[in-house]
Design a protein around this motif. Sequence first.
Motif, short mmCIF file in Angstrom:
data_model
loop_
_atom_site.label_atom_id
_atom_site.label_comp_id
_atom_site.label_asym_id
_atom_site.label_seq_id
_atom_site.Cartn_x
_atom_site.Cartn_y
_atom_site.Cartn_z
N TYR A 18 0.74 -1.20 0.16
CA TYR A 18 0.69 -0.42 -0.07
C TYR A 18 1.12 1.44 -0.60
O TYR A 18 0.18 2.22 -0.55
CB TYR A 18 -0.65 -0.21 1.43
CG TYR A 18 -1.83 1.21 1.27
CD1 TYR A 18 -2.92 1.45 0.98
CD2 TYR A 18 -1.93 2.18 2.41
CE1 TYR A 18 -3.99 2.78 0.37
CE2 TYR A 18 -2.25 3.34 2.05
CZ TYR A 18 -4.08 3.89 1.17
OH TYR A 18 -4.50 4.63 1.54
N THR A 19 1.53 1.19 0.21
CA THR A 19 2.74 2.11 0.86
C THR A 19 3.67 2.73 -0.53
O THR A 19 3.70 3.57 -0.76
CB THR A 19 4.80 1.95 1.34
OG1 THR A 19 4.78 1.65 1.21
CG2 THR A 19 3.35 1.44 2.88
N PHE A 20 3.65 1.97 -1.58
CA PHE A 20 3.76 2.34 -2.72
C PHE A 20 2.34 2.98 -3.75
O PHE A 20 2.90 3.08 -5.26
CB PHE A 20 3.99 0.78 -3.50
CG PHE A 20 5.27 0.14 -3.60
CD1 PHE A 20 6.12 1.01 -3.50
CD2 PHE A 20 5.42 -0.61 -2.89
CE1 PHE A 20 7.76 0.62 -3.30
CE2 PHE A 20 6.22 -0.89 -2.02
CZ PHE A 20 7.99 -0.82 -1.84
N GLY A 21 1.69 3.34 -3.31
CA GLY A 21 0.56 4.03 -4.07
C GLY A 21 -0.33 2.65 -4.86
O GLY A 21 0.21 1.14 -5.08
N ASP A 22 -0.70 4.07 -6.31
CA ASP A 22 -0.84 3.03 -7.82
C ASP A 22 -0.08 2.44 -8.45
O ASP A 22 0.42 3.29 -9.31
CB ASP A 22 -1.75 4.05 -7.73
CG ASP A 22 -2.73 3.32 -9.45
OD1 ASP A 22 -3.11 1.68 -9.36
OD2 ASP A 22 -3.38 3.47 -10.35
N SER A 23 1.06 1.12 -8.08
CA SER A 23 2.05 0.91 -8.79
C SER A 23 2.40 -0.86 -9.44
O SER A 23 1.42 -0.49 -8.34
CB SER A 23 3.61 1.56 -8.10
OG SER A 23 3.42 0.79 -7.45
N SER A 25 4.36 -2.22 -7.94
CA SER A 25 4.94 -2.84 -7.15
C SER A 25 3.44 -2.96 -5.79
O SER A 25 3.70 -4.20 -4.89
CB SER A 25 5.65 -1.75 -5.89
OG SER A 25 6.89 -1.71 -6.82
N PHE A 26 3.17 -3.01 -5.88
CA PHE A 26 1.41 -2.68 -4.87
C PHE A 26 0.50 -4.11 -5.41
O PHE A 26 0.80 -5.04 -4.91
CB PHE A 26 0.26 -1.90 -4.94
CG PHE A 26 -0.67 -1.88 -3.85
CD1 PHE A 26 -0.33 -2.89 -2.89
CD2 PHE A 26 -2.17 -1.47 -4.79
CE1 PHE A 26 -1.94 -2.67 -2.21
CE2 PHE A 26 -3.17 -1.61 -3.49
CZ PHE A 26 -2.90 -2.47 -2.42
N ARG A 79 -6.75 -5.33 -9.92
CA ARG A 79 -5.58 -4.23 -10.36
C ARG A 79 -4.81 -4.54 -11.74
O ARG A 79 -4.75 -4.22 -12.48
CB ARG A 79 -4.47 -4.52 -9.87
CG ARG A 79 -5.35 -3.81 -8.49
CD ARG A 79 -4.51 -3.27 -6.91
NE ARG A 79 -2.80 -2.62 -7.75
CZ ARG A 79 -2.99 -1.20 -7.60
NH1 ARG A 79 -3.62 -0.68 -7.31
NH2 ARG A 79 -2.15 -1.20 -7.81
#
Length: 83
Positions: A18-23, A25-26, A79
């Motif tokens: 979640y800390t990576f936002g809309d990426s 990595s999430f 996603r």
Amino acid sequence: MQLQRASLSVQLNIAEGYTFGDSPSFTRHLAIAFGSAVETIELIELLADAEVIERQLASDLLRHSLSSRNMLIGLLKQRRKYR
């Protein structure tokens, strides 16, 4: 001990991702969390089959674990749909 690690990994990978936002990595962290959720379910079933934990406890744990796994499936589908 492995059950504790697997179940905790679900929560921690969601939080870290979640800390990576809309990426991407999430999404990758959600996929790792999904794998840990599947592992958690398998471990609970093994413990129940070996009669290490009571059936009622296993049933409750499985219900919650399956719900978490299904939510992760939904998140991953959503996603990946928009990528």
